[in-house]
Design a protein around this motif. Structure first.
Motif, mmCIF file in Angstrom:
data_model
loop_
_atom_site.group_PDB
_atom_site.id
_atom_site.type_symbol
_atom_site.label_atom_id
_atom_site.label_comp_id
_atom_site.label_asym_id
_atom_site.label_seq_id
_atom_site.Cartn_x
_atom_site.Cartn_y
_atom_site.Cartn_z
ATOM 1 N N ALA A 1 -4.785 -5.491 -1.634
ATOM 2 C CA ALA A 1 -4.146 -4.204 -1.926
ATOM 3 C C ALA A 1 -4.571 -3.694 -3.298
ATOM 4 O O ALA A 1 -4.893 -2.505 -3.463
ATOM 5 C CB ALA A 1 -2.632 -4.340 -1.854
ATOM 6 N N ASP A 2 -4.587 -4.576 -4.281
ATOM 7 C CA ASP A 2 -4.979 -4.170 -5.633
ATOM 8 C C ASP A 2 -6.414 -3.641 -5.660
ATOM 9 O O ASP A 2 -6.717 -2.661 -6.354
ATOM 10 C CB ASP A 2 -4.856 -5.359 -6.601
ATOM 11 N N ASP A 3 -7.302 -4.290 -4.904
ATOM 12 C CA ASP A 3 -8.696 -3.862 -4.903
ATOM 13 C C ASP A 3 -8.865 -2.520 -4.196
ATOM 14 O O ASP A 3 -9.669 -1.686 -4.626
ATOM 15 C CB ASP A 3 -9.576 -4.927 -4.241
ATOM 16 N N VAL A 4 -8.110 -2.316 -3.121
ATOM 17 C CA VAL A 4 -8.161 -1.031 -2.417
ATOM 18 C C VAL A 4 -7.671 0.090 -3.322
ATOM 19 O O VAL A 4 -8.291 1.154 -3.423
ATOM 20 C CB VAL A 4 -7.329 -1.088 -1.114
ATOM 21 N N VAL A 5 -6.555 -0.158 -4.013
ATOM 22 C CA VAL A 5 -5.995 0.859 -4.923
ATOM 23 C C VAL A 5 -6.992 1.180 -6.041
ATOM 24 O O VAL A 5 -7.232 2.355 -6.359
ATOM 25 C CB VAL A 5 -4.650 0.378 -5.506
ATOM 26 N N LYS A 6 -7.572 0.149 -6.634
ATOM 27 C CA LYS A 6 -8.545 0.352 -7.714
ATOM 28 C C LYS A 6 -9.724 1.188 -7.231
ATOM 29 O O LYS A 6 -10.176 2.120 -7.923
ATOM 30 C CB LYS A 6 -9.038 -1.008 -8.221
ATOM 31 N N PHE A 7 -10.224 0.870 -6.029
ATOM 32 C CA PHE A 7 -11.365 1.604 -5.471
ATOM 33 C C PHE A 7 -11.015 3.066 -5.209
ATOM 34 O O PHE A 7 -11.755 3.977 -5.598
ATOM 35 C CB PHE A 7 -11.817 0.922 -4.178
ATOM 36 N N VAL A 8 -9.889 3.307 -4.565
ATOM 37 C CA VAL A 8 -9.506 4.682 -4.215
ATOM 38 C C VAL A 8 -9.270 5.507 -5.478
ATOM 39 O O VAL A 8 -9.697 6.676 -5.545
ATOM 40 C CB VAL A 8 -8.264 4.684 -3.307
ATOM 41 N N LYS A 9 -8.645 4.927 -6.473
ATOM 42 C CA LYS A 9 -8.419 5.663 -7.721
ATOM 43 C C LYS A 9 -9.747 6.051 -8.376
ATOM 44 O O LYS A 9 -9.881 7.139 -8.940
ATOM 45 C CB LYS A 9 -7.573 4.828 -8.686
ATOM 46 N N LYS A 10 -10.705 5.174 -8.297
ATOM 47 C CA LYS A 10 -12.033 5.470 -8.869
ATOM 48 C C LYS A 10 -12.681 6.636 -8.144
ATOM 49 O O LYS A 10 -13.260 7.545 -8.759
ATOM 50 C CB LYS A 10 -12.928 4.240 -8.804
ATOM 51 N N VAL A 11 -12.579 6.638 -6.801
ATOM 52 C CA VAL A 11 -13.159 7.735 -6.016
ATOM 53 C C VAL A 11 -12.434 9.034 -6.294
ATOM 54 O O VAL A 11 -13.053 10.092 -6.454
ATOM 55 C CB VAL A 11 -13.111 7.410 -4.511
ATOM 56 N N LEU B 1 0.811 -1.219 0.000
ATOM 57 C CA LEU B 1 0.000 0.000 0.000
ATOM 58 C C LEU B 1 0.844 1.268 0.000
ATOM 59 O O LEU B 1 0.444 2.290 -0.564
ATOM 60 C CB LEU B 1 -0.932 0.008 1.213
ATOM 61 N N THR B 2 2.007 1.205 0.641
ATOM 62 C CA THR B 2 2.834 2.414 0.757
ATOM 63 C C THR B 2 3.727 2.641 -0.459
ATOM 64 O O THR B 2 4.394 3.680 -0.541
ATOM 65 C CB THR B 2 3.703 2.354 2.027
ATOM 66 N N GLN B 3 3.747 1.700 -1.404
ATOM 67 C CA GLN B 3 4.517 1.935 -2.620
ATOM 68 C C GLN B 3 3.736 2.844 -3.568
ATOM 69 O O GLN B 3 2.525 3.025 -3.423
ATOM 70 C CB GLN B 3 4.851 0.611 -3.310
ATOM 71 N N ASN B 4 4.430 3.394 -4.552
ATOM 72 C CA ASN B 4 3.811 4.323 -5.491
ATOM 73 C C ASN B 4 2.960 3.565 -6.509
ATOM 74 O O ASN B 4 3.440 2.663 -7.185
ATOM 75 C CB ASN B 4 4.902 5.131 -6.215
ATOM 76 N N HIS B 5 1.688 3.956 -6.616
ATOM 77 C CA HIS B 5 0.767 3.334 -7.563
ATOM 78 C C HIS B 5 0.412 4.360 -8.645
ATOM 79 O O HIS B 5 -0.678 4.928 -8.649
ATOM 80 C CB HIS B 5 -0.495 2.856 -6.848
ATOM 81 N N ASN B 6 1.369 4.614 -9.540
ATOM 82 C CA ASN B 6 1.155 5.580 -10.620
ATOM 83 C C ASN B 6 0.646 6.922 -10.099
ATOM 84 O O ASN B 6 -0.344 7.469 -10.585
ATOM 85 C CB ASN B 6 0.177 5.020 -11.655
ATOM 86 N N GLY B 7 1.327 7.414 -9.087
ATOM 87 C CA GLY B 7 1.020 8.757 -8.607
ATOM 88 C C GLY B 7 0.335 8.850 -7.266
ATOM 89 O O GLY B 7 0.179 9.940 -6.724
ATOM 90 N N ILE B 8 -0.108 7.710 -6.701
ATOM 91 C CA ILE B 8 -0.678 7.753 -5.351
ATOM 92 C C ILE B 8 -0.004 6.705 -4.478
ATOM 93 O O ILE B 8 0.419 5.645 -4.953
ATOM 94 C CB ILE B 8 -2.210 7.539 -5.341
ATOM 95 N N ALA B 9 0.101 7.003 -3.213
ATOM 96 C CA ALA B 9 0.614 6.062 -2.209
ATOM 97 C C ALA B 9 -0.121 6.342 -0.905
ATOM 98 O O ALA B 9 -0.653 7.429 -0.694
ATOM 99 C CB ALA B 9 2.121 6.227 -2.029
ATOM 100 N N PHE B 10 -0.169 5.352 -0.056
ATOM 101 C CA PHE B 10 -0.946 5.471 1.168
ATOM 102 C C PHE B 10 -0.057 5.695 2.386
ATOM 103 O O PHE B 10 0.998 5.067 2.532
ATOM 104 C CB PHE B 10 -1.799 4.217 1.381
ATOM 105 N N GLU B 11 -0.519 6.586 3.230
ATOM 106 C CA GLU B 11 0.040 6.748 4.573
ATOM 107 C C GLU B 11 -0.909 5.997 5.498
ATOM 108 O O GLU B 11 -2.076 6.367 5.639
ATOM 109 C CB GLU B 11 0.107 8.229 4.945
ATOM 110 N N VAL B 12 -0.408 4.914 6.103
ATOM 111 C CA VAL B 12 -1.293 3.941 6.741
ATOM 112 C C VAL B 12 -1.213 4.017 8.260
ATOM 113 O O VAL B 12 -0.126 4.075 8.845
ATOM 114 C CB VAL B 12 -0.966 2.507 6.278
ATOM 115 N N ILE B 13 -2.388 4.002 8.878
ATOM 116 C CA ILE B 13 -2.516 3.962 10.335
ATOM 117 C C ILE B 13 -3.251 2.683 10.695
ATOM 118 O O ILE B 13 -4.355 2.431 10.209
ATOM 119 C CB ILE B 13 -3.302 5.194 10.869
#
Length: 469
Positions: free
Chosen positions: A456-466, A182-194
């Motif tokens: 992780a892939d599903d979370v990234v896909k969802f967040v990018k859509k939002v 999650l914290t790696q770069n996903h084509n311009g977004i990355a997560f700061e995780v708590i």
């Protein structure tokens, strides 16, 4: 009455043209008021934040809101005590060909315990736990533990805050494999995780007073995010984490940019009943897909019967958690059997037919025993079990959060080996703004622990859509 007569006489005194203009004007005025009322955006109902105090004694006038570093520690004395208790274990003989149908098979349990006693290195695993930064802060009288992981700095990268919440009998450690994804770069977004520990679990202090439920946990975690300086963020959870994050979205929808869950909780009602009755024959009439039909039916054999088989623990913990807790809090081997049986069966119900419970198919013994040790060294199994009683002591369908929908953008991941499948048409009864619904190809209840890449892939896909809407 007199006013009406005056109005009638006034209206009668007008000529036809004036009467028509007055009627048209009145109609336009009334229509305008109605249109304004209908077009005004309706404010979604929210679950009240409420307030609470769960610390010892009376609530003080003020509470220290500082955040301070924390490190997991161990000692030779702690390990020596564990080994001494393991050495005194008294085992029951297993049934022939019993596999895991009666619970954790004691023949295989001896092999797990032998590894625990002779090969497992808790000191090394403590270093693994301390790989990420740990912190604590006082909220509503409790020391709340969490890890906070930031992505590596990169150019043209949007950093998005995301809270991950675990369930039972898991811990924050479930997320250690998904964190680097999650914290790696996903084509311009990355997560700061708590990743917080639910109060009463692991390194978060247990409530000292009755009544600490998912709503209280949601409020505590909202306070935590506010204290960390986040006014907009995403949430993800499974098991209890799914309910807690759902409650957070219901309490402060203005702060939750998106909610992603991998245990989908639908509201029971006529729609569900109709789906069960008609679904096997005419699924399209009740919003079911072929995959829903495959996962759901025959409903009673595949869902109701299996749920009954797998929820005995829940009835105990929802009624007399302290009684059962006495045993598993005193015996490390009893604790391991109690917890690890869930990681066997909830990963795949077919594991009950295996002598080793299929534990090593998805997990390493080091990972499984690290989770057990978090419960053992903190003595938190009883307080974690109490969470069931606090949440299930009334009718869950009548709780305020069950009566109010979830209106934030929502992503749903339906893993095939989850204890109960919930089709999208059912999920809509609670989650009113579904952005993504994914039939995951494999995996069960402990999604982040079992299939970190898929989740992780599903979370990234969802967040990018939002983010792009």
């Amino acid at each position: 009455m007199q006013r009406l007569l005056v109005l009638k006489e006034t209206f009668s005194s007008l000529d036809v043209s004036q009467q028509q203009k007055l009627l048209i004007g009145s109609a336009v005025a009334v229509g305008g008021v109605l249109a304004y009322m209908l077009l005004q955006p309706r404010k979604a109902k929210v679950v009240p934040l409420g307030q609470g105090w769960w610390g010892e004694g009376k609530k003080p006038l003020s509470e220290d809101g500082a955040i301070y570093p924390f490190k997991v520690q161990t000692s030779d004395k702690e390990i020596e005590d564990l080994h001494a208790r393991i050495d005194r274990t008294r085992y029951a003989d297993p049934l022939e060909d019993g596999d895991f149908q009666y619970g954790f098979n004691s023949t295989y349990l001896k092999r797990v315990v032998s590894y625990w006693r002779n090969e497992f290195d808790w000191t090394k695993q403590v270093d693994v736990l301390n790989k990420y930064p740990h912190f604590k802060t006082k909220i509503e009288g409790l020391d709340i533990h969490f890890i906070h992981v930031r992505p590596p700095p990169a150019n043209n990268q949007k950093v998005i805050p995301l809270m991950l919440v675990h369930g039972w009998p898991g811990s924050f450690y479930e997320f250690y494999k998904i964190l680097p994804l999650l914290t790696q770069n996903h084509n311009g977004i990355a997560f700061e995780v708590i990743c917080p520990s639910i109060p009463g679990y692991g390194y978060s202090e247990a409530p000292h007073k009755k009544g600490f439920d998912s709503l209280a946990a949601a409020r505590v975690f909202l306070t935590l995010m506010e204290r960390l300086g986040f006014d907009k963020f995403y949430l993800q959870g499974g098991d209890w984490g799914s309910l807690i994050t759902t409650n957070m979205a219901q309490m402060k929808p203005e702060c939750v940019k998106g909610l992603h869950v991998n245990m989908i909780m639908a509201k029971r009602g006529f729609k569900m009943l109709l789906s069960i009755m008609i679904g096997p024959y005419l699924p399209f009439l009740v919003g079911l897909t072929r995959e829903d039909v495959r996962r759901l039916f025959p409903f009673f054999q595949k869902n109701v019967v299996e749920i009954l088989k797998e929820t005995g623990y829940m009835h105990i913990q929802a009624t007399k958690p302290d009684t059962a807790g006495c045993a598993v809090n005193d015996s490390p081997v009893g604790l391991a059997a109690y917890i690890l049986e869930k990681f066997s069966t909830w990963t795949d119900l077919k594991n009950r037919d295996l002598a080793d419970g299929g534990l090593d198919r998805k997990f390493s013994l080091d990972d499984l025993l690290t989770n057990v040790m978090i419960y053992w060294t903190t003595g938190s199994i009883t307080s974690s079990m109490r969470f069931y009683k606090e949440n299930l002591k009334g009718d869950p369908d009548k709780r305020e959060d069950s009566l109010i929908g979830v209106f934030v953008p929502t992503g749903l991941a339906a893993f095939p080996a989850e204890l109960m499948h919930s089709p999208k048409s059912w999920a809509k009864t609670r989650y009113r703004n579904i952005y993504s619904y994914t039939y995951m190809p494999r995996g069960g209840h402990f999604a982040a622990f079992e299939e970190p890449q898929l989740l992780a892939d599903d979370v990234v896909k969802f967040v990018k859509k939002v983010e792009t809407v």
